[in-house]
Design a protein around this motif. Structure first.
Motif, mmCIF file in Angstrom:
data_model
loop_
_atom_site.group_PDB
_atom_site.id
_atom_site.type_symbol
_atom_site.label_atom_id
_atom_site.label_comp_id
_atom_site.label_asym_id
_atom_site.label_seq_id
_atom_site.Cartn_x
_atom_site.Cartn_y
_atom_site.Cartn_z
ATOM 1 N N MET A 295 5.219 79.522 80.393
ATOM 2 C CA MET A 295 6.644 79.281 80.587
ATOM 3 C C MET A 295 6.782 77.876 81.172
ATOM 4 S SD MET A 295 7.545 82.954 82.278
ATOM 5 C CE MET A 295 5.933 83.236 83.006
ATOM 6 N N ARG A 296 7.819 77.165 80.762
ATOM 7 C CA ARG A 296 8.029 75.803 81.246
ATOM 8 C C ARG A 296 9.403 75.724 81.895
ATOM 9 N NH1 ARG A 296 10.064 70.747 79.926
ATOM 10 N NH2 ARG A 296 8.672 69.031 80.452
ATOM 11 N N ALA A 297 9.404 75.409 83.191
ATOM 12 C CA ALA A 297 10.649 75.289 83.948
ATOM 13 C C ALA A 297 10.921 73.816 84.235
ATOM 14 C CB ALA A 297 10.561 76.060 85.258
ATOM 15 N N GLU A 298 12.177 73.419 84.070
ATOM 16 C CA GLU A 298 12.611 72.064 84.415
ATOM 17 C C GLU A 298 13.837 72.195 85.311
ATOM 18 O OE1 GLU A 298 14.116 68.002 82.260
ATOM 19 O OE2 GLU A 298 12.568 69.213 81.271
ATOM 20 N N ILE A 299 13.732 71.614 86.497
ATOM 21 C CA ILE A 299 14.789 71.741 87.497
ATOM 22 C C ILE A 299 15.203 70.344 87.946
ATOM 23 C CG2 ILE A 299 15.344 72.643 89.787
ATOM 24 C CD1 ILE A 299 13.125 74.757 89.180
ATOM 25 N N HIS A 300 16.507 70.121 87.977
ATOM 26 C CA HIS A 300 17.055 68.848 88.429
ATOM 27 C C HIS A 300 17.693 69.062 89.799
ATOM 28 C CE1 HIS A 300 16.371 67.013 84.520
ATOM 29 N NE2 HIS A 300 16.749 68.183 84.021
ATOM 30 N N LEU A 301 17.308 68.204 90.749
ATOM 31 C CA LEU A 301 17.808 68.290 92.114
ATOM 32 C C LEU A 301 18.558 67.020 92.473
ATOM 33 C CD1 LEU A 301 14.471 69.368 92.328
ATOM 34 C CD2 LEU A 301 15.687 70.511 94.136
ATOM 35 N N ASP A 302 19.540 67.141 93.359
ATOM 36 C CA ASP A 302 20.243 65.946 93.820
ATOM 37 C C ASP A 302 19.457 65.290 94.952
ATOM 38 O OD1 ASP A 302 20.769 67.393 96.147
ATOM 39 O OD2 ASP A 302 22.889 67.702 95.683
#
Length: 102
Positions: free
Chosen positions: A68-75
């Motif tokens: 599984m590939r997770a991509e998370i964008h954070l401020d």
């Protein structure tokens, strides 16, 4: 006592540190749940705009070994702006603990 705390952390003790993000996911294929630790000091990359960070994690469960590939964008304050995952779904910590208990 600080020495013992640091020593415990070296050998697998979980710390409730602000530098850690926990991800909880469920495999889309077999339904297995996985908890993944991301270290903000090493796992985050600055995004292209320079105003936040991107976290990319490849996760594998221990039942069917689906990747599984997770991509998370954070401020800039390390709050999640957007997240997406392929091969699985994000779940809450409560859902993870219920699945592990039952």
């Amino acid at each position: 006592m600080g020495f013992l705390k640091r020593l415990g952390a070296l050998f697998g003790g979980e710390d409730e540190n602000a530098d850690v993000i926990w991800l909880y996911v469920r495999c889309q294929r077999c339904g297995s749940v996985v908890r993944v630790r991301a270290d903000c000091r090493y796992d985050l990359n600055p995004d292209e705009t320079g105003t936040g960070y991107t976290l990319v994690k490849e996760i594998m469960d221990d039942r069917c070994y689906q990747l599984m590939r997770a991509e998370i964008h954070l401020d800039e304050n390390m709050r999640i702006d957007a997240q997406e995952i392929s091969g699985g779904t994000f779940i809450t910590q409560d859902e993870y603990e219920k699945a592990k208990a039952g």
